[in-house]
Design a protein around this motif. Structure first.
Motif, mmCIF file in Angstrom:
data_model
loop_
_atom_site.group_PDB
_atom_site.id
_atom_site.type_symbol
_atom_site.label_atom_id
_atom_site.label_comp_id
_atom_site.label_asym_id
_atom_site.label_seq_id
_atom_site.Cartn_x
_atom_site.Cartn_y
_atom_site.Cartn_z
ATOM 1 N N THR A 17 14.715 -20.115 98.947
ATOM 2 C CA THR A 17 13.314 -20.375 98.629
ATOM 3 C C THR A 17 12.476 -20.427 99.906
ATOM 4 O OG1 THR A 17 13.900 -21.505 96.593
ATOM 5 C CG2 THR A 17 11.781 -22.092 97.566
ATOM 6 N N ASP A 40 13.688 -18.620 89.572
ATOM 7 C CA ASP A 40 14.617 -19.749 89.567
ATOM 8 C C ASP A 40 14.131 -20.810 88.579
ATOM 9 O OD1 ASP A 40 16.365 -21.779 90.043
ATOM 10 O OD2 ASP A 40 15.972 -21.922 92.198
ATOM 11 N N ASN A 44 11.251 -24.147 92.666
ATOM 12 C CA ASN A 44 10.769 -24.819 93.880
ATOM 13 C C ASN A 44 9.626 -24.041 94.535
ATOM 14 O OD1 ASN A 44 14.190 -25.552 94.488
ATOM 15 N ND2 ASN A 44 12.666 -26.999 93.791
ATOM 16 N N ASP A 122 12.180 -14.677 94.528
ATOM 17 C CA ASP A 122 13.120 -15.772 94.775
ATOM 18 C C ASP A 122 14.049 -15.850 93.565
ATOM 19 O OD1 ASP A 122 14.352 -17.963 95.892
ATOM 20 O OD2 ASP A 122 12.778 -19.400 95.333
HETATM 21 MG MG LIG Z 1 15.694 -22.139 95.812
#
Ligand SMILES: [Mg+2]
Ligand SMILES: Nc1ncnc2c1ncn2[C@@H]1O[C@H](COP(=O)(O)OP(=O)(O)O)[C@@H](O)[C@H]1O
Length: 268
Positions: A17, A40, A44, A122
């Motif tokens: 991330t 994800d 995050n 990500d």
């Molecule tokens: Mg991550």
């Protein structure tokens, strides 16, 4: 057409991330137009961008084809993003039952890829459907690792997955390189792994970036959420750019050098 980059490793806590967010931010500082996609379930990066999940289209709506990719883009102080979503974890079995499930993201991105120079993705810490979707959509992948023996051991399985995607789903996919993160030159183990990596790369077929990302508390500071409320009660999302807030920090300097290397790998 946008160059699509997936930041991938099936291990958690290796700097995926952090690398994805700062690569996107550095590319933006080089005046490229960048779209970030958070695949994800822990989202995050979505939190770091200050993007909203409730009552907004997220990556789940895009993958379910309930909206176009364009309709899910949120503009934030850190840049444009399609937000991640907790629902990714509960919907995983739904996506696994779809036809051509690996290519959903690739197809959905076609409507936005002319609007950007780069799309940075990500991915979650496993080899499941979302990572495979990112790799199938991508031109190249970047693999962040921490200097630990287990991280090197886990590389084989990841490279094997990438090679399977190349063989079956996306023959244009390249491994741009492996990036050592949280690097501490005073730690003998870190130095040993840094020196061993190029040889492992020769055996397994990947390049190692010359730049390592040094460990820096400023990374964590830049990721701390600092929203405030204005006089009218609106949430004001602050600028969470590492480069804007901690320009001289080791990690900011390293992420700029790493990004220049990525551009060289792509153009060279
Ligand atoms: Mg991550
Ligand atoms: N260069 C760095 N210096 C200090 N801490 C870092 C650095 N890179 C990542 N971290 C920290 O390590 C943890 C894991 O990083 P993260 O990017 O979330 O990994 P992943 O996405 O692979 O799980 C986070 O707490 C993050 O703040």
């Amino acid at each position: 057409m946008a160059i699509k980059i997936a930041v991938a490793n099936q291990k958690g806590g290796v700097g995926k991330t952090t690398t994805a967010v700062n690569l996107a931010d550095a590319l933006k500082h080089f005046n490229y137009k960048v779209l970030f996609i958070d695949l994800d379930p822990q989202h995050n990066s979505t939190s770091t961008y200050g993007a909203v999940i409730e009552d907004e289209n997220t990556i789940v709506d895009v993958l379910k084809k309930d909206c176009t990719a364009k309709e899910a883009i949120q503009e934030t102080p850190l840049g444009d993003i399609i937000a991640g979503d907790d629902l990714l974890s509960t919907e995983e079995s739904y996506f696994n039952s779809q036809k051509a499930r690996e290519r959903i993201l690739r197809t959905q991105l076609k409507t936005v890829e002319d609007d950007y120079d780069f799309i940075v993705m990500d991915t979650p810490p496993n080899l499941g459907i979302y990572m495979v979707n990112a790799l199938t959509a991508a031109d190249g992948c970047i693999i962040p690792i921490k200097a630990e023996q287990y991280a090197i051991d886990g590389l084989g399985l990841l490279i094997q997955t990438v090679n399977e995607v190349i063989e079956l789903l996306n023959e244009d996919l390249r491994i741009y390189g492996v990036l050592l993160t949280c690097y501490d030159a005073r730690n003998g183990l870190d130095v040993g792994i840094k020196e061993a990596l190029p040889e492992v790369g020769n055996q397994k077929g990947f390049k190692t970036f010359n730049t390592q990302i040094r460990v820096s508390q400023d990374v964590k500071k830049s990721q701390a959420i600092r929203d405030s409320i204005d006089d009218e009660g609106n949430v004001v999302v602050s600028n969470r750019s590492l480069f804007d807030n901690f320009k001289g920090s080791n990690a900011a300097v390293d992420y700029v050098n790493f990004t220049k290397e990525v551009l060289e790998v792509i153009n060279g």
